[in-house]
Design a protein around this motif. Structure first.
Motif, PDB file in Angstrom:
ATOM      1  N   GLU A  30     -26.041 -69.411  21.515  1.00 34.52           N
ATOM      2  CA  GLU A  30     -25.810 -69.483  20.070  1.00 34.52           C
ATOM      3  C   GLU A  30     -26.187 -68.147  19.448  1.00 34.52           C
ATOM      4  OE1 GLU A  30     -28.173 -71.555  16.606  1.00 34.52           O
ATOM      5  OE2 GLU A  30     -27.039 -73.043  17.771  1.00 34.52           O
ATOM      6  N   GLN A  31     -25.256 -67.569  18.704  1.00 29.69           N
ATOM      7  CA  GLN A  31     -25.500 -66.306  18.011  1.00 29.69           C
ATOM      8  C   GLN A  31     -25.876 -66.525  16.551  1.00 29.69           C
ATOM      9  OE1 GLN A  31     -25.569 -63.271  19.671  1.00 29.69           O
ATOM     10  NE2 GLN A  31     -25.479 -64.754  21.340  1.00 29.69           N
ATOM     11  N   ALA A  32     -25.260 -67.537  15.949  1.00 25.08           N
ATOM     12  CA  ALA A  32     -25.534 -67.851  14.547  1.00 25.08           C
ATOM     13  C   ALA A  32     -25.089 -69.286  14.315  1.00 25.08           C
ATOM     14  CB  ALA A  32     -24.779 -66.904  13.618  1.00 25.08           C
ATOM     15  N   ALA A  33     -25.723 -69.929  13.343  1.00 22.01           N
ATOM     16  CA  ALA A  33     -25.326 -71.297  12.996  1.00 22.01           C
ATOM     17  C   ALA A  33     -25.739 -71.581  11.561  1.00 22.01           C
ATOM     18  CB  ALA A  33     -25.968 -72.305  13.945  1.00 22.01           C
ATOM     19  N   ALA A  34     -24.962 -72.431  10.925  1.00 23.49           N
ATOM     20  CA  ALA A  34     -25.242 -72.911   9.573  1.00 23.49           C
ATOM     21  C   ALA A  34     -24.552 -74.259   9.464  1.00 23.49           C
ATOM     22  CB  ALA A  34     -24.710 -71.929   8.532  1.00 23.49           C
ATOM     23  N   GLU A  35     -24.686 -74.893   8.352  1.00 25.20           N
ATOM     24  CA  GLU A  35     -24.025 -76.181   8.150  1.00 25.20           C
ATOM     25  C   GLU A  35     -22.522 -76.030   8.363  1.00 25.20           C
ATOM     26  OE1 GLU A  35     -23.686 -80.155   7.549  1.00 25.20           O
ATOM     27  OE2 GLU A  35     -25.592 -79.068   7.533  1.00 25.20           O
ATOM     28  N   GLY A  36     -21.982 -76.755   9.349  1.00 20.00           N
ATOM     29  CA  GLY A  36     -20.548 -76.733   9.603  1.00 20.00           C
ATOM     30  C   GLY A  36     -20.030 -75.519  10.336  1.00 20.00           C
ATOM     31  N   PHE A  37     -20.934 -74.758  10.964  1.00 19.74           N
ATOM     32  CA  PHE A  37     -20.532 -73.501  11.607  1.00 19.74           C
ATOM     33  C   PHE A  37     -21.453 -73.189  12.781  1.00 19.74           C
ATOM     34  CE2 PHE A  37     -21.803 -69.042  11.989  1.00 19.74           C
ATOM     35  CZ  PHE A  37     -20.594 -68.428  12.288  1.00 19.74           C
ATOM     36  N   ALA A  38     -20.878 -72.688  13.865  1.00 20.86           N
ATOM     37  CA  ALA A  38     -21.676 -72.148  14.968  1.00 20.86           C
ATOM     38  C   ALA A  38     -20.885 -71.020  15.618  1.00 20.86           C
ATOM     39  CB  ALA A  38     -22.000 -73.227  15.994  1.00 20.86           C
ATOM     40  N   SER A  39     -21.584 -69.950  15.953  1.00 22.06           N
ATOM     41  CA  SER A  39     -21.000 -68.828  16.665  1.00 22.06           C
ATOM     42  C   SER A  39     -21.661 -68.765  18.031  1.00 22.06           C
ATOM     43  CB  SER A  39     -21.237 -67.535  15.884  1.00 22.06           C
ATOM     44  OG  SER A  39     -20.774 -66.420  16.628  1.00 22.06           O
ATOM     45  N   LEU A  40     -20.840 -68.801  19.104  1.00 20.05           N
ATOM     46  CA  LEU A  40     -21.343 -68.829  20.471  1.00 20.05           C
ATOM     47  C   LEU A  40     -20.796 -67.635  21.238  1.00 20.05           C
ATOM     48  CD1 LEU A  40     -20.602 -72.602  21.249  1.00 20.05           C
ATOM     49  CD2 LEU A  40     -22.633 -71.615  20.142  1.00 20.05           C
ATOM     50  N   SER A  41     -21.567 -67.148  22.205  1.00 21.43           N
ATOM     51  CA  SER A  41     -21.069 -66.026  22.996  1.00 21.43           C
ATOM     52  C   SER A  41     -21.551 -66.096  24.435  1.00 21.43           C
ATOM     53  CB  SER A  41     -21.488 -64.690  22.371  1.00 21.43           C
ATOM     54  OG  SER A  41     -22.877 -64.498  22.523  1.00 21.43           O
ATOM     55  N   ARG A  42     -20.833 -65.377  25.268  1.00 18.22           N
ATOM     56  CA  ARG A  42     -21.172 -65.079  26.661  1.00 18.22           C
ATOM     57  C   ARG A  42     -20.814 -63.626  26.865  1.00 18.22           C
ATOM     58  NH1 ARG A  42     -20.813 -68.933  31.381  1.00 18.22           N
ATOM     59  NH2 ARG A  42     -20.507 -66.938  32.400  1.00 18.22           N
ATOM     60  N   ASP A  43     -21.468 -62.973  27.794  1.00 14.16           N
ATOM     61  CA  ASP A  43     -21.148 -61.569  28.058  1.00 14.16           C
ATOM     62  C   ASP A  43     -19.804 -61.403  28.748  1.00 14.16           C
ATOM     63  OD1 ASP A  43     -23.565 -60.832  26.939  1.00 14.16           O
ATOM     64  OD2 ASP A  43     -24.602 -60.747  28.867  1.00 14.16           O
ATOM     65  N   ASP A  44     -19.342 -62.442  29.451  1.00 15.57           N
ATOM     66  CA  ASP A  44     -18.153 -62.319  30.286  1.00 15.57           C
ATOM     67  C   ASP A  44     -16.969 -63.182  29.851  1.00 15.57           C
ATOM     68  OD1 ASP A  44     -19.306 -64.748  30.855  1.00 15.57           O
ATOM     69  OD2 ASP A  44     -19.323 -64.484  33.032  1.00 15.57           O
ATOM     70  N   ALA A  45     -16.997 -63.676  28.624  1.00 22.67           N
ATOM     71  CA  ALA A  45     -15.910 -64.555  28.169  1.00 22.67           C
ATOM     72  C   ALA A  45     -15.695 -64.373  26.670  1.00 22.67           C
ATOM     73  CB  ALA A  45     -16.233 -66.018  28.480  1.00 22.67           C
ATOM     74  N   VAL A  46     -14.619 -64.928  26.193  1.00 20.01           N
ATOM     75  CA  VAL A  46     -14.298 -64.877  24.773  1.00 20.01           C
ATOM     76  C   VAL A  46     -15.403 -65.580  23.974  1.00 20.01           C
ATOM     77  CG1 VAL A  46     -12.893 -67.003  24.812  1.00 20.01           C
ATOM     78  CG2 VAL A  46     -12.439 -65.262  23.085  1.00 20.01           C
ATOM     79  N   ASP A  47     -15.755 -65.013  22.828  1.00 23.38           N
ATOM     80  CA  ASP A  47     -16.704 -65.663  21.927  1.00 23.38           C
ATOM     81  C   ASP A  47     -16.027 -66.865  21.282  1.00 23.38           C
ATOM     82  OD1 ASP A  47     -18.539 -63.652  22.502  1.00 23.38           O
ATOM     83  OD2 ASP A  47     -18.182 -62.569  20.636  1.00 23.38           O
ATOM     84  N   LEU A  48     -16.830 -67.851  20.900  1.00 17.35           N
ATOM     85  CA  LEU A  48     -16.312 -69.044  20.232  1.00 17.35           C
ATOM     86  C   LEU A  48     -16.968 -69.190  18.869  1.00 17.35           C
ATOM     87  CD1 LEU A  48     -16.476 -71.653  23.142  1.00 17.35           C
ATOM     88  CD2 LEU A  48     -14.497 -70.313  22.381  1.00 17.35           C
ATOM     89  N   VAL A  49     -16.156 -69.523  17.878  1.00 15.21           N
ATOM     90  CA  VAL A  49     -16.657 -69.926  16.573  1.00 15.21           C
ATOM     91  C   VAL A  49     -16.191 -71.358  16.372  1.00 15.21           C
ATOM     92  CG1 VAL A  49     -16.391 -69.630  14.080  1.00 15.21           C
ATOM     93  CG2 VAL A  49     -16.783 -67.644  15.536  1.00 15.21           C
ATOM     94  N   LEU A  50     -17.133 -72.221  16.051  1.00 19.19           N
ATOM     95  CA  LEU A  50     -16.829 -73.627  15.789  1.00 19.19           C
ATOM     96  C   LEU A  50     -16.988 -73.866  14.292  1.00 19.19           C
ATOM     97  CD1 LEU A  50     -18.966 -74.988  18.742  1.00 19.19           C
ATOM     98  CD2 LEU A  50     -16.469 -74.728  18.701  1.00 19.19           C
ATOM     99  N   LEU A  51     -15.936 -74.388  13.674  1.00 20.62           N
ATOM    100  CA  LEU A  51     -15.948 -74.665  12.239  1.00 20.62           C
ATOM    101  C   LEU A  51     -15.718 -76.146  12.010  1.00 20.62           C
ATOM    102  CD1 LEU A  51     -13.766 -71.687  11.003  1.00 20.62           C
ATOM    103  CD2 LEU A  51     -16.225 -71.969  10.689  1.00 20.62           C
TER     104      LEU A  51
END
Length: 127
Positions: A30-51
């Motif tokens: 998890e890189q960042a999170a707030a109500e209704g939002f999360a930003s996820l990352s890995r060094d070797d794959a596409v980052d994900l944003v969940l809304l």
């Protein structure tokens, strides 16, 4: 143009459920999170944003859409081991392991919001 990173933004009903799935089973951080939002990352794959579906930061025409018709594919070197690991973690295999004639071995799992994740390993066709 120089692209510095790639991010896939997915609109889901339950951000916490998808976040937990990707953190627990796919090694995302998890890189960042707030109500209704999360930003996820890995060094070797596409980052994900969940809304969260309906969140007001999305344009009105996108707010009620869900991630659908999308396959998030990860190419791995150890497909059989990954399938075994995911099964042992209780993840349902929603498309069993198979091999295509063009040399693609793959299986799929689905996150709690219906996001399809496909793991792929490439082989020499016909072997």
């Amino acid at each position: 143009m120089k692209i510095n990173a790639s991010t896939l933004s997915l609109t889901v009903d339950d951000v916490a459920a998808s976040k937990g799935f990707f953190l627990d089973h796919f090694g995302y951080r998890e890189q960042a999170a707030a109500e209704g939002f999360a930003s996820l990352s890995r060094d070797d794959a596409v980052d994900l944003v969940l809304l969260q579906r309906g969140i007001e930061v999305l344009p009105p025409e996108q707010r009620d859409q869900r991630a659908a018709g999308l396959i998030l594919a990860f190419t791995v070197d150890t497909l059989d081991a990954e399938e075994k690991r995911l099964r042992s973690e209780g993840v349902e295999i929603t498309m069993p392991l198979r091999e295509e004639p063009w040399g693609e071995r793959l299986f799929q799992v689905t996150d709690p919001n219906g996001v399809v994740v496909q793991l792929v390993e490439w082989t020499t066709p016909g072997n």
